[in-house]
Write an enzyme that holds these catalytic residues in place. Structure first.
Site, PDB file in Angstrom:
ATOM      1  CG  HIS A   1      -2.192   1.159   0.558  1.00  0.00           C
ATOM      2  ND1 HIS A   1      -2.966   1.305  -0.570  1.00  0.00           N
ATOM      3  CD2 HIS A   1      -1.951   2.452   1.274  1.00  0.00           C
ATOM      4  CE1 HIS A   1      -3.708   2.040  -0.365  1.00  0.00           C
ATOM      5  NE2 HIS A   1      -2.912   2.970   0.650  1.00  0.00           N
TER       6      HIS A   1
ATOM      7  CE1 TYR B   1      -1.353   5.456   0.842  1.00  0.00           C
ATOM      8  CE2 TYR B   1      -1.770   7.203  -0.614  1.00  0.00           C
ATOM      9  CZ  TYR B   1      -2.611   6.126   0.605  1.00  0.00           C
ATOM     10  OH  TYR B   1      -3.420   5.896   0.459  1.00  0.00           O
TER      11      TYR B   1
ATOM     12  CG  HIS C   1      -8.695   2.105  -7.311  1.00  0.00           C
ATOM     13  ND1 HIS C   1      -8.663   3.151  -7.027  1.00  0.00           N
ATOM     14  CD2 HIS C   1      -7.444   1.784  -6.870  1.00  0.00           C
ATOM     15  CE1 HIS C   1      -8.154   3.522  -6.400  1.00  0.00           C
ATOM     16  NE2 HIS C   1      -7.253   2.499  -5.791  1.00  0.00           N
ATOM     17  CG  PHE C   2      -4.297  -0.357 -10.308  1.00  0.00           C
ATOM     18  CD1 PHE C   2      -4.157  -2.210  -9.682  1.00  0.00           C
ATOM     19  CD2 PHE C   2      -4.142  -0.752 -11.304  1.00  0.00           C
ATOM     20  CE1 PHE C   2      -4.286  -3.165 -10.165  1.00  0.00           C
ATOM     21  CE2 PHE C   2      -3.148  -2.091 -12.099  1.00  0.00           C
ATOM     22  CZ  PHE C   2      -4.134  -2.435 -11.938  1.00  0.00           C
ATOM     23  CG  HIS C   3      -5.250   1.273 -15.834  1.00  0.00           C
ATOM     24  ND1 HIS C   3      -6.026  -0.474 -15.107  1.00  0.00           N
ATOM     25  CD2 HIS C   3      -4.320   0.517 -16.499  1.00  0.00           C
ATOM     26  CE1 HIS C   3      -4.892  -1.221 -15.876  1.00  0.00           C
ATOM     27  NE2 HIS C   3      -3.407  -0.710 -16.949  1.00  0.00           N
TER      28      HIS C   3
ATOM     29  NE  ARG D   1      -5.948  -7.285 -10.192  1.00  0.00           N
ATOM     30  CZ  ARG D   1      -5.616  -6.505  -8.870  1.00  0.00           C
ATOM     31  NH1 ARG D   1      -5.918  -6.734  -7.975  1.00  0.00           N
ATOM     32  NH2 ARG D   1      -4.594  -6.902  -9.556  1.00  0.00           N
ATOM     33  NE  ARG D   2      -2.749 -10.306 -10.436  1.00  0.00           N
ATOM     34  CZ  ARG D   2      -2.407  -9.502  -9.290  1.00  0.00           C
ATOM     35  NH1 ARG D   2      -2.455 -10.483  -8.091  1.00  0.00           N
ATOM     36  NH2 ARG D   2      -1.425  -8.945  -8.746  1.00  0.00           N
TER      37      ARG D   2
END
Lengths: 404, 588, 180
Positions: free
Chosen positions: B256, B260, B407-409, B470-471
């Site tokens: 996580h 950041y 989300h993470f794209h 996913r994946r």
């Protein structure tokens, strides 16, 4: 019980993909399986089973007075098949077609017109029968679904079996099995033959090695686990042998002695969709074909991959030439010499003033209240809250949830 | 900074501005001229970063076309996972780390106005990081070559008992260790500056770099232990089995805060450079410091929110991770306000008026600005889907579905990547001395990225709500397919959007790489003027308490919070056997 | 420290938002009774399933309307679930116990909130209430090897009247004997 549905879909999907990507290759493969070849060994269906996804070779049902064929079996992307698609019976046998109620309305119509079940019927339990007196090959179809592949055949008598064997006819069985190269390993003359379970193949350790082997009647095949590729088992399509629960350990063995001639297909149940299949051909009396054994697999993407790789290599190679040509055009009188590094008091890069040239007025700390920002962030907050409420109370607190 | 000898009637802000301008006049040399060695380092870092970005992006397009069944001719489905590993590692481990190392190097030397204390250390870590990259990339790409027995089809998260070739783990470890050395370089240079400037507030950019690196040190401990103590010996055969749950926990301890590590450099750009690009000044320096301190404190004790559905981790620890994660929303929401206020300031200085009309007065034709602004906008959307991920029980709805890549794209894929590309347009001329070529292509590129990402990401979110995993190389199932039906659109329309969006992203990436290559490879044949100076903030650091700069204090609190969150669970995991319960290794 | 009044307002609203989010999640946990996968399941000594309940995977009835399903996830199938569907009756409470002897898998009943990671050595326990008769698909959503994308299963929630308990136990026994 083998899951034929997923593998049929998988096979037809792969067939569709292959024909989309390389039409010529695909058509060629499909035709070779049933093409009339130089030798006259094996039942020649003349391409009848080209688009029949559940065609699995000629199933031996000799020695029985009555033979049942299911109408509406799974296949051809639905319940649009006869199960089994091709059967071999003795002369004088009665074939009973039994509807299972699936796949809509079907009928059974002989290609040469010698029998006809009439109007389409959809009910389970309905039957139609015909007794086959003379030797030969009788092709039949279901009229509404013929184009989709709902076709069958009854082979009466010993038509198309070469007494001396010849190349076994696996039908479409080995499609998608990467380690099957068209060869049936000749292991005749041995009492015991070993087949490895979990050899390399099918993008993992998901193969039988050798996938196709020919043994004498009375020989014993010993399947030996390599310990790779997860849990495997060995289960015959016609239920004549079954190794039981999936096993993953190295050194585990299962054996079966074959006492009647024939062509025995088997699979590893958990990995059947991935291509883990094999076959044992026993003795001399088994379905044979002259046409190259069907089911030759080529690595699926070899053609496309090679083309792209070659193209990329060529492209990379051309870049220096392209660049040179471009430089030629830019500097027709020759490229100027790279400028010497300037001494420190003649910098080549200099900073402009910090003040933005587009600035119209200057706002200082006490003169600026970000009202627009406040509006925007409040709007954002409102959207966040709305979406959270919708997501939590509508989407989430809906269906079955874990409560303990 | 010397005391200004100005008239007493001059207002304080005017005085600050005057001082700033006079300092500018003294040092009218661009970054390249002032710090040629550091500039060379930054160039090297960016070169590796953009190369990794190019290859990783190509893989991304191949994946988008493959999993949507639009074109599966490039690779087989088993090779999909090799490509996916390459995509993940090259983009979020190599591209990010190298780019961040480069931009931090620039930020530290520029804001402290002094060169690195040791260029030898700098080149050492660069060499080590590149070596690690080559090793890991080789292990991954060898998976595409069947005749080589080396592969690392373990994906970016490399969950045991799936086992990669040892080359992969060693390469990854080297990259992390090299990043530690990079941080050492920043701290040593800062210490030298501190000796010469004992009373001054830490310049904002350096403050951001240092707090980010402290968070990085704290967070990488987990993955370093996982890889060095467990996975490397295990992959070499010295250790028989490892406990998959312990490995996951160590990974997500790092997993996580690493996001950041990617986000904070983007914040650095948005806080310190974007206002200038918009023609304004940073709204509040103190709040920027507060935000970064909050990230240092709260980033690491949240790792369990990636393990909400892990058996073996009691619910209480997951709850603590959730509250910490929700609190992490605060610094991001504050950032939204400060950054937007800063660009509003710029817009109004450029003549913008009205409650929202000032948006039109922003320099949208400047790709450095537009890229940052679009990245920020997209991040706002990504923040929402992150909230859902963080909600402990609503996570059941989305865990491991296509929602998560959606989300993470938006976050690392746009907030970080697009900001990196945008700021490269601004920074590369300053570190190379070459004029940016093809300004029109550059100006359009961020918008194409935005459109492509909008299409792809929204479809991924919705598909995830239908349950699409996913994946997965081929998310068409036999039985499950029937369940992919939902209220907000059909699955086939989502597939098309993903394929089209992914292709547009690749086109945008190609445009970026093209502009960079042409600029970089052009001749330095003329004198150029670069606009690299950054004006003072509206509310300066002197308006904030000095304790904010006390990094020892914040680090101590951060360590305390980590211990409170992780000590008991980790002890619990290790008490039933350091290496157990384990399962046999499965090489892929 | 000086904070502009707008920003102070925004900070206050943000804190309220964060508390509201935490509150909603707490509501879900407390009022709706949603529990996380986690503390209940066993931790085994090793990923080997011998001697555990998972030696005989399948559906068992343990009460009036209560059933337990022991599922073993392997590369690349669910046992039960893949070669034969998991069958439970409607209006029942089903407790799933899921584990794996080989690698990390996922277990999700698609389009529901029944979702868990399957980790070797750990037992995932989930209690679910099924109301209406329906067929659901089970997906493995965590990469588990090259065959990951073919790993799926079925769960059928059948009307009570059609549900044959004896059949369920027969299935479990048959699975043990090998082949069904």
């Amino acid at each position: 019980m083998i899951e034929t549905e997923p593998s049929d879909n998988a096979i037809s999907r792969r067939t569709a993909l292959r024909s989309a990507a390389g039409a010529a290759g695909g058509a060629l493969l499909a035709q070779s399986a049933g093409a009339a070849a130089a030798q006259s060994n094996g039942p020649d269906f003349g391409g009848w089973f080209d688009n029949v996804s559940n065609f699995d070779g000629v199933v031996d049902r000799t020695g029985q007075d009555e033979v049942t064929v299911t109408v509406g079996a799974e296949g051809n992307n639905g319940n649009l098949a006869f199960g089994p698609a091709a059967v071999r019976v003795d002369p004088g046998t009665t074939v009973i077609w039994e509807w299972n109620g699936e796949g809509g309305g079907h009928n059974v119509i002989a290609d040469d017109g010698s029998y006809d079940s009439g109007e389409q019927v959809a009910e389970a339990g309905y039957t139609f029968s015909h007794t086959f007196e003379s030797e030969g090959i009788s092709k039949y179809y279901c009229a509404p679904h013929q184009m989709l592949g709902m076709k069958g055949a009854v082979v009466v008598g010993q038509v198309g079996t070469g007494g001396g064997g010849g190349p076994p006819d696996y039908g479409n069985f080995f499609q998608g099995v990467s380690n099957y190269d068209g060869e049936t390993v000749d292991a005749r003359g041995q009492d015991e033959v070993t087949v490895a379970v979990g050899s390399e193949g099918n993008n993992g350790n998901l193969a039988f090695d050798p996938p196709a082997v020919h043994v004498d009647n009375g020989a014993t095949v010993v399947w030996e686990w390599t310990g790779e590729g997860g849990g495997h088992n060995v289960v015959a399509n016609d239920d004549t042998f079954d190794s039981g629960e999936q096993v993953g350990e190295e050194g585990y063995t299962f054996s079966h002695t074959f006492e009647s001639d024939g062509l025995y297909r088997y699979v590893c149940e958990p990995h059947v969709q991935l291509g883990m299949k094999g076959a044992v051909v026993v003795g001399t009396d088994y379905p044979s074909t002259g046409g190259g054994g069907g089911g030759i697999t080529r690595p699926e993407n070899a053609g496309a991959w090679l083309t792209i790789f070659a193209g990329a290599l060529l492209g990379l190679f051309m870049i220096p030439f392209g660049f040179a040509a471009y430089m030629r055009r830019q500097y027709p009188d020759g490229v100027p010499a790279y400028p010497e590094a300037d001494p420190p008091d003649h910098p080549t890069a200099q900073e402009a003033s910090a003040v933005d040239p587009d600035q119209v007025e200057r706002l200082d700390h006490d003169e600026f209240d970000p009202k627009g920002t406040l509006s925007l962030v409040l709007l954002y907050l409102a959207i966040l809250v709305l979406m959270w409420v919708v997501m939590y109370f509508v989407e989430f607190l809906g269906g079955p949830t874990v409560v303990g | 900074m010397s005391t200004p000898t100005a008239d007493e009637t001059v207002s304080e802000s005017e005085r600050t501005a005057t001082v700033a301008e006079s300092r500018d006049a003294e040092n009218r040399l661009a970054y390249l001229e002032r710090f040629p060695e550091a500039a060379k380092l930054v160039r090297a870092c960016f070169l590796v970063a953009f190369a990794a970005l190019g290859v990783g992006g190509l893989f991304g397009m191949v994946q988008a076309l493959h999993r949507t069944d639009v074109f599966r001719g490039f690779i087989s489905s088993a090779d999909y996972y090799t490509v996916l590993t390459g995509h993940g590692v090259l983009l979020v481990l190599v591209f990010t780390t190298f780019f961040i190392a480069g931009i931090f190097a620039w930020a530290v030397t520029k804001s402290l106005d002094r060169p690195f204390t040791s260029m030898r250390l700098a080149w050492t870590w660069f060499g080590l990081m590149t070596l690690g990259t080559v090793m890991a990339a080789a292990a991954i790409l060898a998976g595409l070559v069947p005749s080589l027995d080396i592969s690392a089809d373990v994906l970016f998260t490399f969950y045991a008992p799936l086992q990669a070739h040892p080359l992969f783990y060693v390469g990854a470890a080297l990259i992390i260790v090299a990043s530690w050395l990079a941080g050492a370089n920043y701290f040593l240079t800062f210490r030298a500056w501190r000796k010469d400037n004992p009373d001054e507030r830490i310049p904002l950019q350096t403050f951001m770099v240092l707090t980010t690196m402290l968070m990085w040190y704290l967070s990488t401990i987990g993955v370093a232990i996982e890889v060095v103590v467990f996975l490397i010996p295990w992959s070499l055969g010295f250790v028989d089995q490892v406990d998959p749950l312990t490995m996951r926990t160590l990974f997500w301890y790092f997993g996580h805060p690493v996001v950041y590590f990617w986000l904070l450099p983007a914040y650095l750009v948005w806080y310190t450079i974007m206002p200038k690009l918009a023609g304004g000044r940073l709204f509040s320096d103190p709040l920027a410091r507060v935000v970064f301190v909050l990230f240092l404190l709260l980033s690491t004790p949240t790792g369990f929110h990636h393990q909400y559905l892990d058996p073996g981790i009691p619910e209480g620890f997951k709850m603590i991770a959730m509250t910490n994660t929700m609190m992490l929303l605060l610094p991001s929401l504050l950032t939204a306000f400060t950054v937007v206020a800063s660009i509003e300031h710029g817009a109004r200085q450029r003549g913008g008026t009205g409650r929202l009309g000032w948006l039109r007065s922003l320099p949208w034709e400047n790709p450095a600005f537009s890229g940052c602004a679009l990245a920020g906008l997209m991040f706002a959307a990504g923040g929402f889907s992150g909230m859902i991920n963080a909600g402990m029980n609503i996570n059941y709805l989305v865990h491991n579905t296509l929602w998560v890549p959606g989300h993470f794209h938006l976050t690392v894929g746009t907030a970080f990547a697009l900001t990196a590309m945008a700021i490269a347009y601004w920074l590369v001329p300053q570190i190379t001395g070459k004029r940016l070529k093809h300004r029109t292509i550059a100006a359009v590129q961020p918008f194409i990225w935005f459109i492509g990402m909008f299409l792809m990401s929204n479809a991924m979110h919705r598909a995830g709500l239908l349950g699409v995993p996913r994946r997965t190389a081929e998310p068409e199932y036999n039985v499950v397919d029937a369940s992919f039906s939902g209220a907000a659109g059909s699955y086939s329309e989502m597939r098309i959007q993903i394929a089209v969006g992914g292709t547009l992203l690749f086109v945008s990436l190609a445009m970026f790489v093209f502009v960079m290559a042409r600029t970089w490879l052009s001749y330095k044949s003329e004198r150029i003027e670069v606009n690299g100076a950054i004006p003072e903030p509206l509310s300066g650091p002197d308006h904030s308490p000095v304790v904010l700069d006390n990094m020892r204090l914040w680090l101590a609190i951060a360590v305390l919070l980590v211990l409170l969150t992780y000590a008991i669970p980790v002890v619990g995991l290790l008490s039933d056997g350091v290496f157990g319960p384990g399962a046999p290794a499965v090489p892929v | 420290m000086e904070i502009h009044r707008f920003e102070r307002l925004w900070l206050g609203l943000s804190i309220v938002l964060v508390l509201a989010l935490i509150g909603t999640v707490t509501y879900g946990a407390v009022a709706e009774g949603i529990e996380m996968v986690g503390g209940d399941g066993d931790t085994f000594e090793s990923a080997d399933l011998d001697g555990t309940e998972f030696e005989e995977p399948g559906v068992r009835q343990v009460g009036e309307d209560e059933y337990e399903v022991y599922v073993v996830a392997r590369q690349f199938f669910f046992d039960p679930g893949t070669s034969e569907p998991i069958r439970v009756p409607a209006d029942s409470t089903v407790t799933f116990h899921v584990t794996s002897p080989d690698v990390v898998h996922g277990f999700e009943i698609a389009n529901t909130n029944v979702n868990t990671m399957v980790i070797p050595g750990q037992e995932a326990v989930m209690e679910v209430e099924f109301d209406e008769p329906r067929q659901y698909g089970i997906v493995c959503h965590e990469y588990c090897g090259s065959g990951h994308h073919s790993m799926e299963g079925t769960i059928q929630v059948v009307p009570q009247s059609q549900y044959n308990v004896t059949a369920a136990t027969v299935n479990a026994d048959a699975a043990q004997e090998g082949g069904s």
